[in-house]
Scaffold this motif. Structure first.
Motif, PDB file in Angstrom:
ATOM      1  N   TYR A 192       3.333   6.754  -3.421  1.00  0.00           N
ATOM      2  CA  TYR A 192       2.342   7.786  -2.540  1.00  0.00           C
ATOM      3  C   TYR A 192       2.499   9.176  -3.161  1.00  0.00           C
ATOM      4  O   TYR A 192       1.382   9.809  -3.691  1.00  0.00           O
ATOM      5  CB  TYR A 192       2.720   8.110  -1.153  1.00  0.00           C
ATOM      6  N   LEU A 193       3.610   9.251  -3.521  1.00  0.00           N
ATOM      7  CA  LEU A 193       4.171  10.818  -4.133  1.00  0.00           C
ATOM      8  C   LEU A 193       3.379  10.821  -5.637  1.00  0.00           C
ATOM      9  O   LEU A 193       2.960  11.995  -5.780  1.00  0.00           O
ATOM     10  CB  LEU A 193       5.602  10.956  -4.300  1.00  0.00           C
ATOM     11  N   SER A 194       3.565   9.565  -6.349  1.00  0.00           N
ATOM     12  CA  SER A 194       3.176   9.864  -7.812  1.00  0.00           C
ATOM     13  C   SER A 194       1.517  10.007  -7.596  1.00  0.00           C
ATOM     14  O   SER A 194       0.780  10.714  -8.513  1.00  0.00           O
ATOM     15  CB  SER A 194       3.506   8.884  -8.552  1.00  0.00           C
ATOM     16  N   GLU A 195       0.792   9.168  -6.648  1.00  0.00           N
ATOM     17  CA  GLU A 195      -0.527   9.395  -6.540  1.00  0.00           C
ATOM     18  C   GLU A 195      -0.723  10.870  -6.021  1.00  0.00           C
ATOM     19  O   GLU A 195      -1.845  11.457  -6.776  1.00  0.00           O
ATOM     20  CB  GLU A 195      -1.002   8.383  -5.474  1.00  0.00           C
ATOM     21  N   GLN A 196      -0.264  11.285  -5.247  1.00  0.00           N
ATOM     22  CA  GLN A 196      -0.361  12.638  -4.918  1.00  0.00           C
ATOM     23  C   GLN A 196      -0.247  13.723  -6.126  1.00  0.00           C
ATOM     24  O   GLN A 196      -1.077  14.686  -6.234  1.00  0.00           O
ATOM     25  CB  GLN A 196       0.536  13.261  -3.730  1.00  0.00           C
ATOM     26  N   ALA A 197       0.747  13.584  -7.046  1.00  0.00           N
ATOM     27  CA  ALA A 197       1.003  14.246  -8.038  1.00  0.00           C
ATOM     28  C   ALA A 197      -0.129  14.573  -8.829  1.00  0.00           C
ATOM     29  O   ALA A 197      -0.752  15.502  -9.340  1.00  0.00           O
ATOM     30  CB  ALA A 197       2.192  13.858  -8.875  1.00  0.00           C
ATOM     31  N   VAL A 198      -0.772  13.225  -9.090  1.00  0.00           N
ATOM     32  CA  VAL A 198      -1.899  12.970  -9.886  1.00  0.00           C
ATOM     33  C   VAL A 198      -3.167  13.901  -9.319  1.00  0.00           C
ATOM     34  O   VAL A 198      -3.923  14.515 -10.191  1.00  0.00           O
ATOM     35  CB  VAL A 198      -2.364  11.403 -10.239  1.00  0.00           C
ATOM     36  N   ALA A 199      -3.038  13.829  -8.096  1.00  0.00           N
ATOM     37  CA  ALA A 199      -4.259  14.474  -7.413  1.00  0.00           C
ATOM     38  C   ALA A 199      -4.176  15.839  -7.559  1.00  0.00           C
ATOM     39  O   ALA A 199      -4.927  16.539  -7.812  1.00  0.00           O
ATOM     40  CB  ALA A 199      -4.487  13.977  -5.931  1.00  0.00           C
ATOM     41  N   ILE A 200      -2.911  16.288  -7.438  1.00  0.00           N
ATOM     42  CA  ILE A 200      -2.805  17.825  -7.267  1.00  0.00           C
ATOM     43  C   ILE A 200      -2.933  18.148  -8.669  1.00  0.00           C
ATOM     44  O   ILE A 200      -3.785  19.238  -9.170  1.00  0.00           O
ATOM     45  CB  ILE A 200      -1.295  18.179  -7.313  1.00  0.00           C
ATOM     46  N   GLU A 201      -2.921  17.420  -9.979  1.00  0.00           N
ATOM     47  CA  GLU A 201      -3.196  17.985 -11.102  1.00  0.00           C
ATOM     48  C   GLU A 201      -4.669  17.871 -11.617  1.00  0.00           C
ATOM     49  O   GLU A 201      -4.966  18.798 -12.332  1.00  0.00           O
ATOM     50  CB  GLU A 201      -2.348  17.141 -12.310  1.00  0.00           C
ATOM     51  N   LYS A 202      -5.196  17.198 -10.655  1.00  0.00           N
ATOM     52  CA  LYS A 202      -6.662  16.612 -11.155  1.00  0.00           C
ATOM     53  C   LYS A 202      -7.324  17.781 -10.250  1.00  0.00           C
ATOM     54  O   LYS A 202      -8.320  18.456 -10.912  1.00  0.00           O
ATOM     55  CB  LYS A 202      -7.028  15.400 -10.672  1.00  0.00           C
ATOM     56  N   HIS A 203      -7.055  18.222  -9.160  1.00  0.00           N
ATOM     57  CA  HIS A 203      -7.895  19.071  -8.295  1.00  0.00           C
ATOM     58  C   HIS A 203      -7.568  20.355  -8.326  1.00  0.00           C
ATOM     59  O   HIS A 203      -8.281  21.337  -7.803  1.00  0.00           O
ATOM     60  CB  HIS A 203      -7.779  18.432  -6.857  1.00  0.00           C
ATOM     61  N   GLY A 204      -6.236  20.624  -9.079  1.00  0.00           N
ATOM     62  CA  GLY A 204      -5.850  22.055  -9.053  1.00  0.00           C
ATOM     63  C   GLY A 204      -5.812  22.586  -7.809  1.00  0.00           C
ATOM     64  O   GLY A 204      -5.210  22.213  -6.854  1.00  0.00           O
ATOM     65  N   SER A 205      -6.333  23.861  -7.887  1.00  0.00           N
ATOM     66  CA  SER A 205      -6.179  24.956  -6.613  1.00  0.00           C
ATOM     67  C   SER A 205      -7.002  24.233  -5.514  1.00  0.00           C
ATOM     68  O   SER A 205      -6.818  24.911  -4.405  1.00  0.00           O
ATOM     69  CB  SER A 205      -6.506  26.177  -6.853  1.00  0.00           C
ATOM     70  N   SER A 206      -8.044  23.378  -5.602  1.00  0.00           N
ATOM     71  CA  SER A 206      -8.547  22.821  -4.298  1.00  0.00           C
ATOM     72  C   SER A 206      -7.912  21.760  -3.509  1.00  0.00           C
ATOM     73  O   SER A 206      -8.330  21.174  -2.638  1.00  0.00           O
ATOM     74  CB  SER A 206     -10.077  22.365  -4.951  1.00  0.00           C
ATOM     75  N   ALA A 222       0.906  -1.148   0.175  1.00  0.00           N
ATOM     76  CA  ALA A 222       0.102   0.074  -0.210  1.00  0.00           C
ATOM     77  C   ALA A 222       1.054   1.218  -0.059  1.00  0.00           C
ATOM     78  O   ALA A 222       1.738   1.455   0.536  1.00  0.00           O
ATOM     79  CB  ALA A 222      -0.787  -0.162   1.324  1.00  0.00           C
ATOM     80  N   CYS A 223       0.325   2.239  -0.502  1.00  0.00           N
ATOM     81  CA  CYS A 223       1.104   3.605  -0.489  1.00  0.00           C
ATOM     82  C   CYS A 223       0.082   4.628  -0.245  1.00  0.00           C
ATOM     83  O   CYS A 223      -0.227   5.496  -0.950  1.00  0.00           O
ATOM     84  CB  CYS A 223       1.778   3.822  -1.867  1.00  0.00           C
ATOM     85  N   ASP A 224      -0.407   4.438   0.918  1.00  0.00           N
ATOM     86  CA  ASP A 224      -1.114   5.579   1.517  1.00  0.00           C
ATOM     87  C   ASP A 224      -0.699   6.710   2.287  1.00  0.00           C
ATOM     88  O   ASP A 224      -1.541   7.201   2.862  1.00  0.00           O
ATOM     89  CB  ASP A 224      -2.607   4.832   2.038  1.00  0.00           C
ATOM     90  N   GLY A 225       0.699   6.546   2.596  1.00  0.00           N
ATOM     91  CA  GLY A 225       1.306   7.834   3.106  1.00  0.00           C
ATOM     92  C   GLY A 225       2.331   7.555   3.203  1.00  0.00           C
ATOM     93  O   GLY A 225       2.925   6.790   2.331  1.00  0.00           O
ATOM     94  N   LYS A 234      -8.526  12.515  -0.572  1.00  0.00           N
ATOM     95  CA  LYS A 234      -7.803  11.370  -1.046  1.00  0.00           C
ATOM     96  C   LYS A 234      -8.711  10.158  -1.306  1.00  0.00           C
ATOM     97  O   LYS A 234      -8.340   9.291  -2.321  1.00  0.00           O
ATOM     98  CB  LYS A 234      -6.865  10.727  -0.044  1.00  0.00           C
ATOM     99  N   MET A 235      -9.879  10.213  -0.762  1.00  0.00           N
ATOM    100  CA  MET A 235     -10.744   9.170  -1.149  1.00  0.00           C
ATOM    101  C   MET A 235     -10.745   9.153  -2.629  1.00  0.00           C
ATOM    102  O   MET A 235     -11.307   8.272  -3.366  1.00  0.00           O
ATOM    103  CB  MET A 235     -11.929   9.312  -0.255  1.00  0.00           C
ATOM    104  N   GLY A 236     -11.029  10.390  -3.089  1.00  0.00           N
ATOM    105  CA  GLY A 236     -11.613  10.678  -4.400  1.00  0.00           C
ATOM    106  C   GLY A 236     -10.305  10.186  -5.474  1.00  0.00           C
ATOM    107  O   GLY A 236     -10.440   9.424  -6.144  1.00  0.00           O
ATOM    108  N   ILE A 237      -9.194  10.490  -4.727  1.00  0.00           N
ATOM    109  CA  ILE A 237      -8.062  10.272  -5.396  1.00  0.00           C
ATOM    110  C   ILE A 237      -7.856   8.563  -5.638  1.00  0.00           C
ATOM    111  O   ILE A 237      -7.424   8.287  -6.757  1.00  0.00           O
ATOM    112  CB  ILE A 237      -6.889  10.886  -4.899  1.00  0.00           C
ATOM    113  N   GLY A 238      -8.002   7.966  -4.654  1.00  0.00           N
ATOM    114  CA  GLY A 238      -7.457   6.512  -4.700  1.00  0.00           C
ATOM    115  C   GLY A 238      -8.174   5.678  -5.861  1.00  0.00           C
ATOM    116  O   GLY A 238      -7.770   4.702  -6.148  1.00  0.00           O
ATOM    117  N   ARG A 239      -9.243   6.476  -6.279  1.00  0.00           N
ATOM    118  CA  ARG A 239      -9.880   5.756  -7.316  1.00  0.00           C
ATOM    119  C   ARG A 239      -9.226   5.704  -8.636  1.00  0.00           C
ATOM    120  O   ARG A 239      -9.490   4.695  -9.480  1.00  0.00           O
ATOM    121  CB  ARG A 239     -11.553   6.329  -7.440  1.00  0.00           C
TER     122      ARG A 239
END
Lengths: 544, 917
Positions: B279-293, B58-61, B208-213
């Protein structure tokens, strides 16, 4: 002079008390002295009427324990020392115990740092004594049963724990009660990273404060202020090596290399086994390309103590001057092994890598220097240079901008930036001109800027400006009695320019000067002269 | 770095890993029974197996869970066995008191290096868990005595934390409450951070719940920084590969006061670098997806901690860069970008910690340039972006980095397409420009065209599938928006045949979506697996955390469906994103060619199927298209209702997109209701949204002045309207916006029609029609024909027949695809034609006139277009009057009166709609 010893100790604080007798006793002697010291009409507050350290250690048993602990301490058996003092309540004993514990923790931390180091360079080893020390010292402080040395330890612990504000006030309290503890001052200085923080300190007026301020100014890159302070202090403490070295440092930062060299020569006469600050001297020697002096210095320093980062740095400089960059890198690395945060070694190593055309290693070294101290303009400059070497001038500009921002009075930086703008890839001549202008204003020693300004203006077709700068360049070359292709170029341009402007007399002067040179210019000058005469005849015969 | 290189200690043992070992022992005891001792059923047994598998991947953190957390998770998994298992676990762990105990500790015992004893556990040594155990064994056998001592202390802390729970050292923290802003090595700050972390971790988790998908690293087709990552760590780390360099960070401290989040105070351990990377690449995706939110500070503090724990993990700087980029923090982004590339030389992936002196390569700094260019582009500095990207082209050519070159060219074309036709000739004309070979006489669009083809070819030859697909998309977009003319025939002699090619657009779109067939071999095993495990573990947490998620709104509800989406074989997110944007392009192409239903369907497909995997701004675009559709076809009430939903959904993200559509719809609405002052205000606000740089945001600028002209027209200020339209025409011509010009021509025709100069209007209408014909703008052509018919009609009743014929010719398109306004206008014009026709008698066939009028009036009421509605009712009243049906006449007349008063006093209307502003 008693004073010079204490401030001049620049060694890490925890070695201070191990060397020779404890400074606990010494300051007391000095305290008596110091009332006589400030004779030069300086209005210092009188020595604080604090009780001498001996006054509170009368208990004979306490003293025995204390002496035993002190012996252990001097043998570097810190935990043992602390254990002996576990039930002692005398202020001196408490201090020694806390300090021993602190040092024991530091030692363990260093060991763990190596034991736990992973490939990603994890270094979160901590001094485990901090928590308990902090607890104990804070209670002591609340009870008011803490002495200035205890406060110093407390400040140290707080600083390590990251509680900077409290650390600052505790250290200020310590130095206000007992100003002769330079360790406390230097911890305090490390906590003053901005001029605002420095000014907000509420320190009693005392001559130690001047030492502190001078050193703090130096850290804050206010070199002129620092120099002034030191020179003022030198009036009082005439024979202090420390002050002399610091003056040299300030002069070095102001790039007055001649003076620095003189000072260091004198310093080495008085203090031949000195290693501190000698890396700076070696930098000066390097800049002046004094091979033999540098090798002599390296030799001497190496005999004194080869395992000091400064010594390694000096040897590195020597090899660099000899053009043996691999060896030089090896010594810089050794210096870094001895002190991972040795700023100048990172930067110098970057320079070496640049020489070896290993740009990515250079970039890495510079970046580490910059991350240790973001104000190191040399490293920023080096980064820019490395990227420029890789053919990325636009990317390099970012770094040059940083370095220029930090050191706006250095013409070399402006010239480097201008050259970056000038590259054929960017070709942003307007910006280049702006940079060169700044360089000219900064007293450009190599006189590149004027010439380039003239050339650029010429290229942009702004002949008036070009003529102006050529003339200035010419004047300068005359003043400095330099000759060379630049001179010919300037004369040539000016002659032609004056001719087209119909200032025939002036043009004639330039042409005749050109005749002094051999080569094609001479012929051109001759034909120009002929043309001038002809044109003049025309003007005379057919006035407009 | 070369200077201080250390032997890479491999995989190290932490207490958490030890607990996994204990559990594995329980899972696979040496006995031969199919269901070993404590388990009740096969599925029960398997569940623990899956749990263990997930724990290793798992890479949840960034931190390994504490014993408490592990036990809590166990509770979810093991059901009845929970007590037995956790007791067993704690007993085993707390039985360790001296270093020697570790040597005698179950699996680890045995002097034989890295061989699993069969009498200890029964497991395939090559399975994932088996490999894990072997790694633990190896690490243990390589451990120095100091390491074992540390492990022992750590185990003590690990157990004590879960037993004693809370801090013995509270006192010491009481007087530390001062928070120093200095971000250096400060424990106090760390504590504050934790505080922040605790506070925000809730919403962070939520997001993150949104992202994990999205189970893979999605790359927005536009966002090249991400794409670049593909290239920079191109050797996809396979499992075996990771074994070599996985690494753990044993914390060191005895102080037991801090539990999980006190990274620097020890007791917590980073995951293996593989997991942290995931974890980091997951977060990278999340940042790009969610932008400023995306929560800026919370993530920043995590990164800061990570950086302290692993200073050589340079990826952190990249994440910080992304984080500040998407929060529009220019200095921060710049600083971190430079730092990242200075350290990593573009060659990172933790896989390459080997000192750069070892690999003699130059480093790939051109990627830094590419990223910097994208950054400038993102932050709206097109000029700098172009400068930097040009340098990137040069450098990658110099070092023959073809992949980077391909991406750079694509980035440049993207840039050109976005900033459109700005006056960049100063830069483009310079000698180092990549397309200099063609000379500078080409317009920017032509350069763009050449560039696109070039980068397509390059990408194809390099087999960069995603890039190929996104370039195809880009070309399709280009084909929609730009009129092609033969590249090499210029000058007066060349035929100036301007055309658009819908067929080629669809060809490009097809080849772009073709990608989905090929993703198979490219799918990244690493993150897919990791994300799956993460999702699985998270689902365990869910019941306990349900309070937090209870208030999640329905838009997020599909996170329950993680099991569906987190299928290990699911399509990589980046591919999904590309596919999604191809649907968006389809939608806008149909919008353009004039098929409303098809445009709507494509937008709907996007919103339903791809909204989860695509970036929020794309989703906002789709929503705005749908809203616009509603406004045009269903009236404003529905549109505003939909807008409210969209606004809630895209609360802070991509505000501008929703804001844009809101202003557009409001403007239309105000215009129809006759609220001209407001209309002008909206129109001005729309204009302000555009950038002030000339040549940038042309789309928006032309739209604003088009609306301005229409507002003026509604206010009957014909000459001003005409002047605005003329200058707009010139602008469009200058910037080669031919498609837009067709609209402008139609507007001019409209202006002349309204001002009563039908003769002057006809040429404009005809020009518009011919434009539309060659550009395949069917709907626009139909409405131009309608205008032409109206113009003919206004020339006199003897032209009524001609007008009617024209009208009927375009009826199918008008009625099938036109919006409410267009349809009703067509109906009214038809009725007027009949009425004007001298050979037509109302009394013979009243329905011929009445039917269209009724239709028109209904639709116009829906649209609240008072002016036109009044006209329709007026005509109706006249017809009824003629027919002698007095009741109907009265009714129509009163309706007429209602609408005309509403039109004249627009302020009386309910202002609820305008309250939206």
């Amino acid at each position: 002079m008693g004073i010079e010893q204490d401030p001049s100790k620049h060694t890490p604080s925890h070695t201070r008390f191990q060397r020779g007798s404890s400074s606990i006793r010494r300051p007391h002697r000095r305290a008596a002295e110091s009332s006589a010291t400030p004779s030069g009409g300086v209005s210092y507050v009188s020595t604080p009427s604090m009780v001498g350290p001996e006054e509170y250690d009368y208990d004979p048993i306490d003293t025995d324990f204390y002496l035993l602990a002190k012996s252990y301490f001097d043998c570097r058996e810190y935990r043992r020392a602390a254990h002996v003092l576990r039930d002692q309540t005398g202020k001196k004993a408490v201090f020694l115990r806390c300090y021993a514990l602190y040092l024991a923790g530091e030692k363990r931390k260093e060991e763990e740092m190596i034991e736990l180091e992973g490939p990603l360079g994890k270094s979160d080893a901590l001094n485990r004594e901090l928590v308990s020390l902090e607890r104990e010292l804070s209670t002591l402080r609340k009870n008011g049963t803490i002495d200035p040395f205890g406060l110093y330890i407390y400040g140290l612990v707080l600083k390590e724990k990251g509680n900077e504000n409290l650390a600052r006030s505790v250290l200020v309290e310590s130095v206000n009660i007992y100003p002769w503890n330079w360790s406390a001052w230097s911890e305090l200085q490390a906590l003053c990273t901005t001029i605002e923080a420095l000014n907000s300190l509420n320190i009693n007026n005392h001559w130690m404060k001047d030492f502190f301020l001078a050193s703090a100014y130096q850290e804050l890159r206010m070199h002129n202020e620092s120099l002034a302070k030191y020179e003022y202090l030198q009036g009082t403490f005439t024979f202090s090596n420390y002050i002399q070295a610091q003056i040299a440092k300030a002069q070095y930062n102001l790039r007055e290399f001649e003076q620095v060299e003189v000072i260091f020569e004198e310093l080495l006469r008085n203090d031949p086994y000195r290693i501190e600050d000698m890396d700076m001297y070696s930098n000066v020697l390097y800049a002046k390309e004094c091979f033999s002096a540098l090798s002599y210095l390296a030799h001497r320093v190496f005999l004194t103590d080869k395992y000091r980062p400064e010594s390694c740095c000096i040897v590195g400089n020597y090899y660099s001057l000899k053009g043996q960059h691999e060896k030089s890198v090896m010594y810089f690395r050794r210096a870094l092994k001895l002190n991972k945060n040795y700023l100048s070694a990172w930067t110098l190593m970057g320079h070496e890598y640049v020489e070896m055309k290993n740009t990515s290693a250079a970039v890495d070294a510079y970046r580490r220097a910059v991350d240790i101290n973001p104000c190191d303009y040399r490293a920023w400059y080096g980064l820019g240079q490395a990227y420029e070497m890789m053919g990325m001038p636009f990317y390099a500009l970012h770094y040059f901008k940083k370095s220029v921002f930090l050191q706006p009075n250095d013409s070399r930086l402006w010239i480097a930036m201008a050259q970056c703008f000038e590259t054929e890839q960017l070709h942003m001549l307007e910006e280049a001109i702006k940079c060169y202008k700044r360089a000219v204003n900064c007293n450009d020693r190599e006189a590149i800027a004027l010439h380039q300004l003239a050339k650029l203006h010429c290229e942009l077709g702004q002949t008036e400006e070009a003529a102006f700068y050529y003339k200035k360049d010419l004047e300068r070359m005359e003043a400095e009695e330099r000759e060379g292709p630049n001179m010919v170029e300037a004369l040539m341009f000016l002659a032609q320019h004056c001719k087209t402007q119909k200032k025939f007399d002036e043009a004639e002067v330039y042409c005749t000067r050109l005749l002094d040179y051999t080569g094609p210019e001479k012929e051109t000058a001759k034909s120009l002269l002929r043309g001038i005469r002809y044109a003049r005849d025309v003007v005379e015969h057919f006035p407009p | 770095m070369a200077a201080i290189s250390k032997p890479p200690a491999s995989f190290a043992i932490t207490p958490h890993k030890l607990s996994i070992c204990v559990l594995v022992q329980v899972y696979a005891p040496p006995s031969q029974i199919s269901i070993p001792f404590p388990f009740s059923s096969v599925s029960h047994h398997n569940r623990l197996g899956v749990f263990l598998l997930s724990l290793t991947k798992a890479c949840d953190g960034i931190f390994e869970p504490t014993l408490d957390e592990l036990i809590a998770q166990l509770r979810e998994v093991a059901g009845l066995l929970n007590h037995w298992l956790s007791d067993h676990l704690t007993r085993r762990l707390s039985s360790l008191a001296s270093p020697d105990d570790l040597f005698n500790f179950g699996i680890l015992g045995g002097s034989d290096a890295n061989v699993m004893d069969d009498d200890q556990i029964m497991l395939d040594p090559n399975s994932i868990i088996g490999m894990f155990i072997r790694r633990c064994l190896l690490a243990f056998n390589q451990m120095s005595f100091e390491g074992i001592c540390h492990l022992l202390t750590n185990i003590g802390t690990y157990c004590k934390e879960s037993i004693s729970g809370y801090p013995p050292y509270e006192l010491s923290h009481l007087d530390d409450s001062t928070n120093d802003p200095n971000p250096s090595f400060e424990f106090e700050n760390m504590e504050m951070d934790n505080f922040v972390y605790e506070n925000v971790s809730e919403d962070f988790e939520e997001s993150k719940m949104g992202i994990g998908r999205s189970p893979s690293q999605g790359h927005a087709p536009k966002d090249f920084p991400e794409l670049v990552e593909d290239t920079s760590i191109s050797p996809r780390p396979t499992l075996e590969h990771n074994d070599m360099n996985a690494e753990v960070y044993p914390g060191a401290l005895s102080s037991s006061d801090m539990s999980k989040d006190m990274g620097a105070l020890g007791g917590t351990f980073l995951y293996t670098s593989w997991q942290v990377q995931g974890y980091l690449s997951e977060q990278a995706v999340a940042i790009e997806k969610h932008g400023s939110s995306f929560p800026l500070n919370a993530f920043e503090s995590i990164l800061k901690k990570l950086q302290q724990l692993a200073p050589e993990l340079h990826r952190v700087h990249y994440l910080r860069y992304l984080n500040s980029l998407y929060h529009d923090d220019y200095p921060g982004a710049l600083e971190n970008l430079h730092r990242y590339f200075d350290y990593s030389a573009g060659t990172e992936g933790v896989e390459c910690v080997s000192p750069p002196s070892g690999c003699s390569s130059f480093g790939r700094y051109e990627i830094a340039l590419l990223c910097l260019g994208m950054m400038h582009f993102h932050l709206g500095h097109p000029k700098q972006a172009l400068e930097v990207l040009t340098e990137a082209v040069r450098v990658s050519q110099q070092y023959s980095d073809d992949t980077c070159l391909a991406y750079t060219l694509a980035a440049i074309s993207n840039l050109l397409a976005e900033i459109g036709v700005s006056k960049t000739s100063g830069i483009i004309g310079s000698s180092c420009w990549p397309v200099a070979g063609i000379g500078t006489s080409l317009s920017v669009q032509q350069q763009l065209f050449v560039l696109l083809r070039r980068s397509l070819k390059r990408a194809e030859s390099l087999k960069l599938k995603r890039l190929v697909a996104s370039i195809h998309l880009e070309i399709a977009k280009y084909d929609i928006m730009h009129v092609q003319r033969p590249l090499l025939s210029f000058g007066p002699k060349a035929s100036m045949k301007l055309r658009t090619h819908p067929a080629s657009v669809y060809k490009e779109l097809w080849s772009s979506s073709h990608l989905i067939n090929e993703f198979g071999e490219e799918s990244s095993l690493m993150t897919t697996d990791g994300a799956f495990c993460t999702a699985w573990l998270r689902s365990l947490k869910k019941p306990t955390a349900s309070l937090i998620f209870a208030q999640e709104n329905d838009t997020e509800s599909c996170s329950d469906a993680f099991e569906f989406i987190a299928q290990p074989s699911s399509i990589p997110g980046s591919v999904l994103q590309l596919l999604g944007s191809s649907y968006l392009v389809r939608a806008s192409s149909w919008e353009m060619y004039g098929s409303a239903p098809l445009a709507r369907i494509n937008a709907l497909v996007f919103a339903t199927c791809f909204a989860d995997s695509s970036s929020l701004s794309d989703a906002a675009l789709a929503y705005s298209k749908l809203i616009q559709h509603l406004a045009v076809y269903k009236g404003y009430k529905d549109a505003f209702a939909a807008m409210r939903i969209a606004e809630k959904k895209f609360m802070c993200v991509s505000r501008s997109r929703i804001l844009l559509v809101k202003l557009q719809v409001l403007h239309e609405c105000a215009l129809h209701r006759g609220h001209l002052k407001l209309a002008q205000q909206f129109c001005d606000e729309l204009g302000v949204l555009a950038s002030c740089v000339s040549g940038v945001d042309m789309e928006l600028k032309t739209e604003a002045s088009l609306r301005h002209a229409r507002t003026l027209l509604s206010a009957n200020q014909y000459s001003q309207a005409a002047a605005v339209a003329h200058s707009l025409f010139c602008t469009c011509y200058k910037f080669n916006l031919q498609v837009k010009n067709a609209t402008v021509l139609l507007l001019l025709a409209e202006i002349y029609k309204r001002s009563g100069n039908a003769v002057l209007g006809i040429p404009y209408a005809l020009a518009c029609i011919s434009f539309c014909q060659s550009f395949n703008l069917d709907l626009l052509k139909a409405s131009a024909t309608l205008t032409l018919a109206e113009l003919w009609l206004s020339l006199g009743s003897n032209h009524a027949k001609k007008a009617l014929a024209l009208l009927h010719s375009s009826f199918p398109v008008l009625l099938g695809h036109g919006g409410l306004e267009l349809r009703s206008r067509a109906f009214i014009t038809e009725a007027k034609c009949y009425l004007a026709d001298p050979s037509f008698s109302v009394s013979d066939s009243p329905e011929m006139v009445l039917e269209p009028l009724r239709q028109a009036s209904e639709e116009l009421q829906l649209l609240e277009y008072n002016e036109l509605a009044a006209e329709a009712f007026y005509l109706m009243a006249i017809v009824y009057n003629k027919l002698g049906q007095l009741d109907e006449r009265e009714e129509a007349a009163s309706s007429f009166r209602k609408h005309i008063t509403a039109f004249e006093n627009p302020e009386d209307m309910d202002d609820s709609v305008y309250g939206m502003l």
